[in-house]
Design a protein around this motif. Structure first.
Motif, short mmCIF file in Angstrom:
data_model
loop_
_atom_site.label_atom_id
_atom_site.label_comp_id
_atom_site.label_asym_id
_atom_site.label_seq_id
_atom_site.Cartn_x
_atom_site.Cartn_y
_atom_site.Cartn_z
N SER A 53 20.77 47.95 24.18
CA SER A 53 22.01 47.27 23.80
C SER A 53 22.44 46.32 24.90
O SER A 53 22.12 46.52 26.07
N ARG A 54 23.15 45.27 24.49
CA ARG A 54 23.78 44.35 25.42
C ARG A 54 25.27 44.62 25.40
O ARG A 54 25.92 44.55 24.37
N VAL A 55 25.84 44.96 26.55
CA VAL A 55 27.28 45.19 26.67
C VAL A 55 27.80 44.21 27.71
O VAL A 55 27.67 44.42 28.90
N LYS A 56 28.35 43.09 27.20
CA LYS A 56 28.81 42.00 28.06
C LYS A 56 27.70 41.59 29.02
O LYS A 56 26.65 41.14 28.59
N ASP A 57 27.88 41.83 30.32
CA ASP A 57 26.93 41.36 31.32
C ASP A 57 25.90 42.42 31.69
O ASP A 57 25.22 42.31 32.70
N ARG A 58 25.76 43.45 30.86
CA ARG A 58 24.83 44.52 31.22
C ARG A 58 23.83 44.79 30.09
O ARG A 58 24.17 44.68 28.90
N LEU A 59 22.63 45.09 30.51
CA LEU A 59 21.60 45.54 29.59
C LEU A 59 21.50 47.06 29.74
O LEU A 59 21.35 47.57 30.85
N GLU A 60 21.60 47.78 28.62
CA GLU A 60 21.53 49.23 28.65
C GLU A 60 20.34 49.69 27.82
O GLU A 60 20.14 49.23 26.69
N LEU A 61 19.56 50.59 28.40
CA LEU A 61 18.37 51.11 27.73
C LEU A 61 18.37 52.63 27.80
O LEU A 61 18.74 53.20 28.82
N LYS A 132 18.67 47.08 41.64
CA LYS A 132 18.44 48.43 41.15
C LYS A 132 19.39 48.74 40.00
O LYS A 132 20.60 48.55 40.12
N PRO A 133 18.87 49.22 38.87
CA PRO A 133 19.76 49.62 37.78
C PRO A 133 20.47 50.93 38.11
O PRO A 133 20.07 51.66 39.02
N LEU A 148 19.47 53.77 31.46
CA LEU A 148 19.47 52.71 32.45
C LEU A 148 20.55 51.70 32.13
O LEU A 148 20.80 51.39 30.96
N SER A 149 21.19 51.17 33.15
CA SER A 149 22.17 50.11 32.98
C SER A 149 21.94 49.09 34.09
O SER A 149 21.94 49.42 35.27
#
Length: 213
Positions: A53-61, A132-133, A148-149
């Motif tokens: 998912s994309r949450v504003k300025d972050r990629l989350e997996l 580093k995430p 991961l974020s």
């Protein structure tokens, strides 16, 4: 990292089936598929699920294996171990400008690494270290998951493509290789055809996420 020998015809390319894709919400989920040349000997013994998912300025997996009974999962960090990708691990790749791309890999022991490439398998040692995430492992019963974020604006400029992959080490010491797509007859997570489109470059206001350096 795996060698590249030959090319599969389009009708032979093995690809995962998305269980969910939502372009408006900038999310998708999928079950990764094993490379047909390295299938687990116990059919149905393992599966790798991933959500992005994309949450504003972050990629989350989030990577998840529901049943690790058939796997070797090293939870203790041993600096003298062979490379992360030769044991159970999760990985993702981000496409950069031109032929550049970036690789992240994570082991259940907590070990992780990141590499910059300026072209196919050519490491770019001139690049600054990748950020580093935030890393969160969860071990529950037979399951294994990784959350991961990553702040995208801290990365070099990105193309809206990524690849999601995993290596599983089974109790018989064989390895299986999992990805969204396997374009080659031998596993090759670096192949550009294994990348899929995702929203990495602009937020909802249309502002660039990755400013670059």
């Amino acid at each position: 990292m795996f060698g590249r020998k030959g090319v599969l015809q389009k009708s032979q390319i093995v690809a995962a089936r998305y269980s969910h894709y939502n372009s408006a919400m900038k999310t998708f989920a999928a079950n990764l598929c094993p490379h047909p040349a390295h299938l687990p000997k116990r059919a149905g013994a393992s599966s790798v699920n991933v959500a992005v998912s994309r949450v504003k300025d972050r990629l989350e997996l989030r990577f998840c294996i529901d049943d690790c009974d058939d796997l070797i999962v090293e939870r203790d960090h041993k600096p003298d171990l062979s490379p992360i990708w030769q044991h159970t691990c999760f990985e993702f790749f981000l496409r950069g400008e031109g032929d550049a791309y970036y690789e992240y890999h994570f082991a259940p022991s907590g070990a992780w690494g990141a590499l910059s490439f300026r072209a196919y398998r050519v490491i770019d040692e001139r690049k600054a270290a990748l950020p580093k995430p935030d890393i969160q492992w969860d071990f529950a019963n037979k399951a294994l998951s990784l959350l991961l974020s990553l702040e995208l604006s801290a990365l070099p400029p990105l193309h809206p493509k990524l690849a999601l992959t995993s290596v599983l080490e089974h109790r018989d010491r064989t390895l299986s290789y999992w990805a969204l797509c396997h374009p080659n007859p031998t596993p090759d997570f670096h192949d550009p055809r294994g990348f899929t489109e995702f929203f990495l470059t602009r937020d909802d206001a249309g502002l660039p996420l990755s400013q670059g350096t």
